[in-house]
Design an enzyme around this catalytic site. Structure first.
Site, PDB file in Angstrom:
ATOM      1  N   ASP A  21       0.884  -1.157   0.000  1.00  0.00           N
ATOM      2  CA  ASP A  21       0.000   0.000   0.000  1.00  0.00           C
ATOM      3  C   ASP A  21       0.929   1.216   0.000  1.00  0.00           C
ATOM      4  O   ASP A  21       2.095   1.118   0.383  1.00  0.00           O
ATOM      5  CB  ASP A  21      -0.872  -0.023   1.261  1.00  0.00           C
ATOM      6  CG  ASP A  21      -1.627   1.272   1.472  1.00  0.00           C
ATOM      7  OD1 ASP A  21      -2.321   1.712   0.546  1.00  0.00           O
ATOM      8  OD2 ASP A  21      -1.489   1.861   2.558  1.00  0.00           O
ATOM      9  N   MET A  22       0.423   2.377  -0.423  1.00  0.00           N
ATOM     10  CA  MET A  22       1.293   3.543  -0.446  1.00  0.00           C
ATOM     11  C   MET A  22       1.123   4.399   0.802  1.00  0.00           C
ATOM     12  O   MET A  22       2.006   4.434   1.670  1.00  0.00           O
ATOM     13  CB  MET A  22       1.041   4.392  -1.694  1.00  0.00           C
ATOM     14  CG  MET A  22       2.028   5.560  -1.823  1.00  0.00           C
ATOM     15  SD  MET A  22       1.836   6.522  -3.347  1.00  0.00           S
ATOM     16  CE  MET A  22       0.275   7.371  -3.009  1.00  0.00           C
ATOM     17  N   ASP A  23       0.014   5.106   0.910  1.00  0.00           N
ATOM     18  CA  ASP A  23      -0.175   6.062   2.000  1.00  0.00           C
ATOM     19  C   ASP A  23      -0.224   5.368   3.352  1.00  0.00           C
ATOM     20  O   ASP A  23      -1.061   4.497   3.594  1.00  0.00           O
ATOM     21  CB  ASP A  23      -1.471   6.864   1.783  1.00  0.00           C
ATOM     22  CG  ASP A  23      -1.391   7.736   0.538  1.00  0.00           C
ATOM     23  OD1 ASP A  23      -0.399   8.460   0.391  1.00  0.00           O
ATOM     24  OD2 ASP A  23      -2.332   7.687  -0.285  1.00  0.00           O
ATOM     25  N   ASP A 179      -1.597  -0.741   6.079  1.00  0.00           N
ATOM     26  CA  ASP A 179      -1.824  -0.111   7.380  1.00  0.00           C
ATOM     27  C   ASP A 179      -3.293   0.084   7.692  1.00  0.00           C
ATOM     28  O   ASP A 179      -3.667   0.248   8.850  1.00  0.00           O
ATOM     29  CB  ASP A 179      -1.131   1.267   7.434  1.00  0.00           C
ATOM     30  CG  ASP A 179      -1.869   2.305   6.603  1.00  0.00           C
ATOM     31  OD1 ASP A 179      -2.298   3.329   7.170  1.00  0.00           O
ATOM     32  OD2 ASP A 179      -2.029   2.101   5.389  1.00  0.00           O
TER      33      ASP A 179
END
Length: 210
Positions: A21-23, A179
Site C-alpha cells: 500500500d502507499m499512504d 496499514d
C-alpha cells in the site's frame, strides 16, 4: 515488532512478489492528505469528523466525499467531481511539504531486481506516480495500480489482484504490506498474506489522529 535491521531481501522468503500500500505504509503521507481534506471540507462546508476520516483511510477521494455528504446531509452547490478536483489540486501543490518514505522503503530497495514489487493504492495513479518519483522509488517499484485502474477499489480485492496479474504471480504467492483496515480486508479477500505494518513495524499513519 520486527527489528528494522532485518529489512533485507530475505524477509518473508516464502513469497514470490511484494505489494505495498502507499499512504501510511510505504510512504508517510498522512499529514499531506489531512491538510488537503481539512482545506477541502472547510471550503465546501462539510463537517470534519477525525474519527470518521481515519476510518475512511484508503477510500478514494470522490467516494470519501460522497460518504461524507450523505452522512452529514450536506447540500452541495458543486459536483463531487469538483470536490475531488479541489482536494487533489491541494495534494499536488503541497506534496513536497509533507511526504517521505517510511522504513519499508529499505525493504523495497533490498528487493530490487530480486522479487517483483507493486504498489496497490487507493490514491489515483497519477498522484501515486508523482509521490513515488519524489520519494526516489521510481526505479524500485515495477508497477503502480491506483483506484482509477480498477472497477472496484479497496476494500474490494481488485487492486491487489491487478497487481498480481501485472507481476505475473499467483495471488497466494504475493505478500501485501498494509496499514488500513479496508486494505487489509482487500488483501485477505484477494487470497494474499497480509502484514499489518502498524503492528509489525510500528509504522503509525498520522492521519487525523485528533
Amino acid at each position: 515488532m520486527l527489528n528494522k535491521n532485518l529489512l533485507t531481501h530475505n524477509l518473508y522468503p516464502d513469497y514470490d512478489a511484494i505489494i505495498f500500500d502507499m499512504d501510511g505504509t510505504l510512504i508517510d503521507s498522512g499529514k499531506l492528505h489531512e491538510n488537503a481534506w481539512r482545506l477541502t471540507l472547510n471550503h465546501f462546508g462539510i463537517p470534519i469528523n477525525p474519527q470518521l476520516m481515519r476510518s475512511l483511510a484508503g477510500v478514494p477521494t470522490i467516494e470519501t466525499a460522497a460518504i461524507l455528504v450523505e452522512r452529514f446531509q450536506v447540500t452541495l452547490n458543486h459536483t463531487l467531481a469538483e470536490v475531488n478536483q479541489f482536494k487533489e489540486a491541494i495534494v499536488k501543490r503541497t506534496m513536497k511539504d509533507f511526504v517521505k518514505p517510511t522504513v519499508l522503503s529499505e525493504l523495497a530497495i533490498a528487493n530490487k531486481n530480486i522479487r517483483p514489487m507493486a504498489i496497490g493504492t487507493g490514491a489515483y495513479t497519477e498522484e501515486a506516480v508523482s509521490i513515488i518519483e519524489y520519494c526516489g522509488l521510481t526505479n524500485v517499484i515495477d508497477f503502480i495500480v491506483g483506484a482509477d485502474l480498477v472497477t472496484q477499489p479497496k476494500p474490494a480485492p481488485d487492486t491487489f489482484l491487478r497487481c498480481a496479474e501485472l507481476m505475473d504471480v499467483a495471488a497466494e504467492r504475493c505478500i501485501v504490506f498494509e496499514d488500513a483496515e479496508k486494505g487489509i480486508i482487500a488483501a485477505k479477500s484477494a487470497g494474499m498474506f497480509v502484514v499489518d505494518v502498524q503492528a509489525e513495524f510500528n509504522i503509525e499513519n498520522d492521519y487525523f489522529l485528533s
